[in-house]
Design an enzyme around this catalytic site. Structure first.
Site, PDB file in Angstrom:
ATOM      1  CG  HIS A  25      -9.756   4.801   3.543  1.00 31.00           C
ATOM      2  ND1 HIS A  25      -8.555   5.466   3.571  1.00 31.00           N
ATOM      3  CD2 HIS A  25     -10.444   5.242   4.636  1.00 31.00           C
ATOM      4  CE1 HIS A  25      -8.517   6.274   4.620  1.00 31.00           C
ATOM      5  NE2 HIS A  25      -9.654   6.167   5.280  1.00 31.00           N
ATOM      6  CE  LYS A  50      -7.905   2.018  -0.415  1.00 34.31           C
ATOM      7  NZ  LYS A  50      -6.828   2.979  -0.213  1.00 34.31           N
ATOM      8  CG  ASN A 100      -5.196   8.368  -3.377  1.00 35.26           C
ATOM      9  OD1 ASN A 100      -4.158   7.795  -3.711  1.00 35.26           O
ATOM     10  ND2 ASN A 100      -5.302   9.025  -2.235  1.00 35.26           N
ATOM     11  CG  HIS A 108      -0.059  15.359   1.475  1.00 31.20           C
ATOM     12  ND1 HIS A 108      -1.039  15.437   0.513  1.00 31.20           N
ATOM     13  CD2 HIS A 108      -0.401  14.311   2.259  1.00 31.20           C
ATOM     14  CE1 HIS A 108      -1.932  14.487   0.705  1.00 31.20           C
ATOM     15  NE2 HIS A 108      -1.569  13.778   1.761  1.00 31.20           N
ATOM     16  CB  ALA A 130      -5.061  13.058   5.965  1.00 26.82           C
ATOM     17  CG  HIS A 142      -0.955   7.083  -1.151  1.00 28.85           C
ATOM     18  ND1 HIS A 142      -2.209   7.115  -1.721  1.00 28.85           N
ATOM     19  CD2 HIS A 142      -1.111   6.472   0.052  1.00 28.85           C
ATOM     20  CE1 HIS A 142      -3.082   6.562  -0.894  1.00 28.85           C
ATOM     21  NE2 HIS A 142      -2.444   6.160   0.192  1.00 28.85           N
ATOM     22  CG  LEU A 143       4.566   4.963  -5.809  1.00 28.79           C
ATOM     23  CD1 LEU A 143       4.956   4.043  -6.968  1.00 28.79           C
ATOM     24  CD2 LEU A 143       5.759   5.174  -4.881  1.00 28.79           C
ATOM     25  NE  ARG A 144       0.573  11.868  -2.542  1.00 23.86           N
ATOM     26  CZ  ARG A 144      -0.433  11.457  -1.794  1.00 23.86           C
ATOM     27  NH1 ARG A 144      -1.404  10.715  -2.310  1.00 23.86           N
ATOM     28  NH2 ARG A 144      -0.497  11.778  -0.520  1.00 23.86           N
ATOM     29  CG  HIS A 182      -4.704   2.567   5.812  1.00 21.22           C
ATOM     30  ND1 HIS A 182      -6.056   2.587   6.100  1.00 21.22           N
ATOM     31  CD2 HIS A 182      -4.568   3.181   4.617  1.00 21.22           C
ATOM     32  CE1 HIS A 182      -6.689   3.180   5.116  1.00 21.22           C
ATOM     33  NE2 HIS A 182      -5.820   3.539   4.207  1.00 21.22           N
ATOM     34  CG  LEU A 240      -7.669  10.958   7.498  1.00 19.23           C
ATOM     35  CD1 LEU A 240      -8.481  11.662   6.418  1.00 19.23           C
ATOM     36  CD2 LEU A 240      -8.497  10.810   8.780  1.00 19.23           C
ATOM     37  CG  ASP A 265      -1.564   5.029   4.036  1.00 17.42           C
ATOM     38  OD1 ASP A 265      -1.694   5.344   2.842  1.00 17.42           O
ATOM     39  OD2 ASP A 265      -2.263   5.520   4.950  1.00 17.42           O
ATOM     40  CG  HIS A 308      -1.857   1.171   1.291  1.00 19.81           C
ATOM     41  ND1 HIS A 308      -3.209   1.012   1.529  1.00 19.81           N
ATOM     42  CD2 HIS A 308      -1.665   2.503   1.147  1.00 19.81           C
ATOM     43  CE1 HIS A 308      -3.800   2.195   1.526  1.00 19.81           C
ATOM     44  NE2 HIS A 308      -2.882   3.120   1.291  1.00 19.81           N
TER      45      HIS A 308
HETATM   46  C1  NCD Z   1      -3.600   9.188   1.878  1.00 14.85           C
HETATM   47  C2  NCD Z   1      -3.197  10.175   0.792  1.00 14.85           C
HETATM   48  O1  NCD Z   1      -2.659  11.230   1.122  1.00 14.85           O
HETATM   49  O2  NCD Z   1      -3.382   9.866  -0.393  1.00 14.85           O
HETATM   50  N1  NCD Z   1      -3.621   9.862   3.148  1.00 14.85           N
HETATM   51  C3  NCD Z   1      -3.496   9.289   4.361  1.00 14.85           C
HETATM   52  O3  NCD Z   1      -3.613  10.016   5.364  1.00 14.85           O
HETATM   53  N2  NCD Z   1      -3.259   8.020   4.506  1.00 14.85           N
HETATM   54  C4  NCD Z   1      -4.922   8.584   1.532  1.00 14.85           C
HETATM   55  C5  NCD Z   1      -5.299   7.416   2.397  1.00 14.85           C
HETATM   56  O4  NCD Z   1      -4.712   6.343   2.290  1.00 14.85           O
HETATM   57  O5  NCD Z   1      -6.188   7.590   3.232  1.00 14.85           O
HETATM   58 ZN    ZN Z   2      -3.343   5.099   1.661  1.00 15.11          ZN
END
Ligand code: NCD
Ligand code: ZN
Length: 362
Positions: free
Chosen positions: A147, A110, A43, A262, A274, A17-19, A185, A230, A258, A15
């Site tokens: 989620h 997802k 996402n 940001h 978050a 987030h590579l953006r 998560h 989150l 996770d 899990h």
């Molecule tokens: C994640 C995100 O920033 O994409 N944020 C987080 O707080 N974990 C999204 C997610 O997994 O809830």
């Molecule tokens: Zn996540």
């Protein structure tokens, strides 16, 4: 001092987030320095809702890998295998999932309840309404990644995971017993008990931050948005339940960082995003938890075996060498992107010492 080493099968991140764009370029090397594969969350600002967009996103990730050494942090990224996911919406056509599965592009889908977290506005507004999608997934054997929080302003933010499990997940699992599910998560003792009470079709990922921190972290010496994620950090007894679960040897729990970077100005603001960036020291962070719990012998199952087993994938062939060698986690990680954009990230454990270091992959 006698240094000790630990050799385990190369881990995967189930899990992350590579953006995209310059942020992708900035964070990718941290994931590829240690993980063989990663489940890439869909996402993006414009979520991944088609097979084409998943293929294009995968290509953008692989292009950065192929560029090889972009800075001194990078080990070698060419072998890294990003596993792509589809973002479920109210209007997604199930044929898109079937095609993505048949073409070996989409490994899982997802479910973000709409509005529950970052970039989830296009998520699912009524879980019952996506029943046909879930039936399709059950049929083709595509895991559902959840989620697991309700997005109900009436529900206290610290209860949102527990209520989601009671109100939505238990009925969903009952109705789709053959559907493979990952509750992502997890953060509560309630989630741990639920996972422990169910069959092997439903597993959970656990982040390093939820294993190290409780909710006090967000309020120590002032309001610390760096610890806001989150599902939100919970009371210490929940953290203890998670630590017990991951170090129990139960194959239903596996690694999912996770890691959610940001930009600084989106964290340090009156309405901060978050997400905690932890990819830079994730394996060292997990290793420390297992050592503190006296369960280093069970680290490898959690990091490198339980995940592939759930997804029906082979174990990685390579191994990683971890060294009992202290390292100071930088207060900030700065990076100048090709477009000259400066990216600053505050990693998990910023300014703190970790007891283990990654030595190499072999
Ligand atoms: C994640 C995100 O920033 O994409 N944020 C987080 O707080 N974990 C999204 C997610 O997994 O809830
Ligand atoms: Zn996540």
């Amino acid at each position: 001092m006698i240094s000790s080493t630990l050799i385990i099968l190369q881990p995967d991140d189930w899990h992350v987030h590579l953006r995209d764009g310059s942020m992708l370029a900035a964070v990718l090397p941290f994931t590829t320095r240690v993980f063989g594969r990663a489940i890439v969350m869909p996402n993006l600002k414009k979520p991944i809702t088609t097979v084409e967009s998943a293929i294009a996103y995968r290509k953008r990730i692989k292009n950065f890998c192929a560029e090889g050494i972009t800075d001194e942090r990078l080990v070698t990224t060419n072998k890294f295998n990003p596993l792509m996911t589809m973002y479920l919406t109210d209007t997604l056509d199930s044929n898109e999932l079937v095609r993505g599965h048949a073409e070996n592009v989409i490994i899982a889908a997802k479910l973000y309840p709409a509005g529950v977290t970052t970039n989830s506005v296009s998520g699912v507004t009524d879980i019952k309404a996506i029943n046909p999608l879930l039936e399709t997934m059950e049929k083709i054997g595509m895991p559902l990644l959840i989620h697991g929080e309700v997005n109900d302003p009436e529900v206290d933010i610290f209860d949102r995971e527990r209520i989601f499990i009671e109100k939505y997940l238990i009925p969903l699992h009952r109705q789709h017993q053959g559907l493979k599910i990952v509750l992502e998560h997890i953060t509560t003792a309630d989630a741990v008990s639920f996972i422990e009470s169910t069959n092997l079709n439903i597993c959970a990922t656990v982040t390093p931050h939820h294993l190290h921190l409780n909710r006090n972290a967000m309020f120590q010496e002032g309001l610390c948005s760096d610890f806001y994620c989150l599902p939100v950090l919970k009371r210490d007894h929940h953290k203890q339940a998670l630590r017990r679960a991951v170090t129990s040897g139960n194959p239903k729990f596996f690694l999912g960082t996770d890691s959610a970077p940001h930009p600084r100005n989106r964290k340090e603001t009156s309405c901060g995003c978050a997400g905690i960036f932890n990819a830079s020291h994730a394996i060292e962070s997990y290793t420390q938890v297992f050592e503190e719990e006296g369960k280093l012998d069970l680290l490898e199952a959690f990091t490198s075996k339980n995940g592939p087993k759930f997804y029906g994938l082979p174990l990685n062939q390579s191994r990683i060498v971890l060294e009992k060698k202290q390292q100071l986690v930088p207060k900030q990680i700065n990076w100048i992107a090709a477009d000259h954009k400066k990216i600053s990230l505050v990693p998990l454990h910023a300014g703190k010492r970790l007891l283990w270091s990654l030595k190499n992959i072999c």
